[in-house]
Design a protein around this motif. Sequence first.
Motif, PDB file in Angstrom:
ATOM      1  N   PHE A 101       0.973  -0.987  -0.099  1.00 45.49           N
ATOM      2  CA  PHE A 101      -0.202  -0.042  -0.103  1.00 45.49           C
ATOM      3  C   PHE A 101       0.857   1.551  -0.498  1.00 45.49           C
ATOM      4  N   SER A 102       2.254   1.215   0.325  1.00 47.64           N
ATOM      5  CA  SER A 102       3.215   2.372   0.318  1.00 47.64           C
ATOM      6  C   SER A 102       3.442   2.872  -1.604  1.00 47.64           C
ATOM      7  N   TYR A 103       3.205   2.059  -1.953  1.00 51.00           N
ATOM      8  CA  TYR A 103       2.787   2.525  -3.834  1.00 51.00           C
ATOM      9  C   TYR A 103       3.026   2.631  -4.159  1.00 51.00           C
ATOM     10  N   ASP A 104       2.604   3.317  -5.567  1.00 49.69           N
ATOM     11  CA  ASP A 104       1.970   4.100  -6.510  1.00 49.69           C
ATOM     12  C   ASP A 104       0.444   2.869  -7.296  1.00 49.69           C
ATOM     13  N   LEU A 109      -0.162   3.118 -15.581  1.00 47.21           N
ATOM     14  CA  LEU A 109       1.632   4.041 -15.740  1.00 47.21           C
ATOM     15  C   LEU A 109       2.447   3.617 -14.099  1.00 47.21           C
ATOM     16  N   ALA A 110       1.310   4.036 -12.874  1.00 47.94           N
ATOM     17  CA  ALA A 110       2.219   4.206 -11.330  1.00 47.94           C
ATOM     18  C   ALA A 110       2.270   2.462 -11.497  1.00 47.94           C
ATOM     19  N   VAL A 111       1.306   1.354 -12.132  1.00 47.39           N
ATOM     20  CA  VAL A 111       1.225   0.063 -11.796  1.00 47.39           C
ATOM     21  C   VAL A 111       2.763  -0.410 -12.298  1.00 47.39           C
ATOM     22  N   ILE A 112       3.079   0.118 -13.605  1.00 47.40           N
ATOM     23  CA  ILE A 112       3.824  -0.415 -14.374  1.00 47.40           C
ATOM     24  C   ILE A 112       5.720   0.151 -13.819  1.00 47.40           C
ATOM     25  N   ASP A 113       5.326   1.246 -13.700  1.00 45.63           N
ATOM     26  CA  ASP A 113       6.591   2.214 -13.105  1.00 45.63           C
ATOM     27  C   ASP A 113       6.874   1.683 -11.307  1.00 45.63           C
ATOM     28  N   ASN A 114       6.108   1.106 -10.979  1.00 49.95           N
ATOM     29  CA  ASN A 114       5.994   0.263  -9.796  1.00 49.95           C
ATOM     30  C   ASN A 114       6.415  -1.251  -9.754  1.00 49.95           C
ATOM     31  N   LEU A 115       5.898  -1.549 -10.638  1.00 46.29           N
ATOM     32  CA  LEU A 115       5.850  -3.374 -11.236  1.00 46.29           C
ATOM     33  C   LEU A 115       6.768  -4.004 -10.046  1.00 46.29           C
ATOM     34  N   LEU A 117       8.810  -3.498  -7.834  1.00 52.80           N
ATOM     35  CA  LEU A 117       8.587  -3.322  -6.714  1.00 52.80           C
ATOM     36  C   LEU A 117       7.258  -4.325  -5.783  1.00 52.80           C
ATOM     37  N   ILE A 118       6.072  -4.315  -6.577  1.00 53.62           N
ATOM     38  CA  ILE A 118       5.064  -4.998  -6.201  1.00 53.62           C
ATOM     39  C   ILE A 118       5.352  -6.339  -6.355  1.00 53.62           C
ATOM     40  N   LEU A 119       5.733  -6.633  -7.844  1.00 56.74           N
ATOM     41  CA  LEU A 119       6.209  -8.164  -7.419  1.00 56.74           C
ATOM     42  C   LEU A 119       7.552  -8.360  -6.637  1.00 56.74           C
ATOM     43  N   ALA A 120       8.544  -8.008  -5.467  1.00 51.22           N
ATOM     44  CA  ALA A 120       8.939  -7.903  -5.685  1.00 51.22           C
ATOM     45  C   ALA A 120       8.414  -7.978  -3.526  1.00 51.22           C
ATOM     46  N   ALA A 160       0.403  -8.493 -12.156  1.00 48.05           N
ATOM     47  CA  ALA A 160      -0.180  -7.658 -12.315  1.00 48.05           C
ATOM     48  C   ALA A 160      -1.154  -6.931 -12.350  1.00 48.05           C
ATOM     49  N   ALA A 161      -1.673  -7.232 -13.492  1.00 51.17           N
ATOM     50  CA  ALA A 161      -3.057  -6.357 -14.088  1.00 51.17           C
ATOM     51  C   ALA A 161      -4.078  -7.322 -12.260  1.00 51.17           C
ATOM     52  N   PHE A 162      -3.974  -8.209 -12.268  1.00 49.12           N
ATOM     53  CA  PHE A 162      -4.728  -8.512 -10.594  1.00 49.12           C
ATOM     54  C   PHE A 162      -5.320  -7.509  -9.508  1.00 49.12           C
ATOM     55  N   TRP A 163      -3.478  -7.944  -9.481  1.00 54.31           N
ATOM     56  CA  TRP A 163      -3.557  -6.379  -8.193  1.00 54.31           C
ATOM     57  C   TRP A 163      -4.134  -4.980  -8.417  1.00 54.31           C
ATOM     58  N   LEU A 164      -3.883  -4.713  -9.943  1.00 59.05           N
ATOM     59  CA  LEU A 164      -4.164  -3.295 -10.261  1.00 59.05           C
ATOM     60  C   LEU A 164      -6.136  -3.354  -9.871  1.00 59.05           C
TER      61      LEU A 164
END
Length: 190
Positions: A101-104, A109-115, A117-120, A160-164
């Motif tokens: 929840f700390s990631y935008d 676009l925000a998911v791609i930029d932080n992808l 980090l989200i995956l990690a 990633a799309a699932f989490w978006l």
Amino acid sequence: MSLLNQITVDELQRISSIENNSIYTASDKKVGVVAVVDGVGIAEVMHRTIAQVNKRYAEIQQASQQLPSLQAKRTIRVGAKYYRFEWFIDEITAGQLVELFSYDMTSELAVIDNLHLILATLSRECRMWKWWPKAYDGKGHKKRAGAMRHMVVADVWGYAAFWLVAWLVHWFIGCLVDCLVGSLVSWLVG
């Protein structure tokens, strides 16, 4: 082989950065995207004909239209290591949730930029082959994020799309509750 099976998360992030930068002209964007996908320098792409650049860019655009149809995978291999992704909220530790929840993640676009980090945050390294994931290790986040940059887009975009979508539903419900509480308070006070 599909182009999405060749593009890594890092390359997708660079392409997204180029495509969404208002400073670049349309031709600059095409040259930059082709250079990233083909793994060559800008100067080499500039030596190509306009028709060659436009054709290659069209191929890349066509491949990107397949992103929404990609399925999410539970286990993915990067180099010699396997990583398992968490699907259910009850499998995620409190630390992972706070990191997540700390990631935008308010837009594609925000998911791609932080992808990476989200995956990690949502992955755990497996002990043996694909089975038996290790416990989540927050200290290894930076190392995992680096490994996630090398993952192939075709393997991780569905996840990633699932989490978006999950994040957008959470955000919508939060806005709806805020609106209802605000209306209720106004009605009670007024």
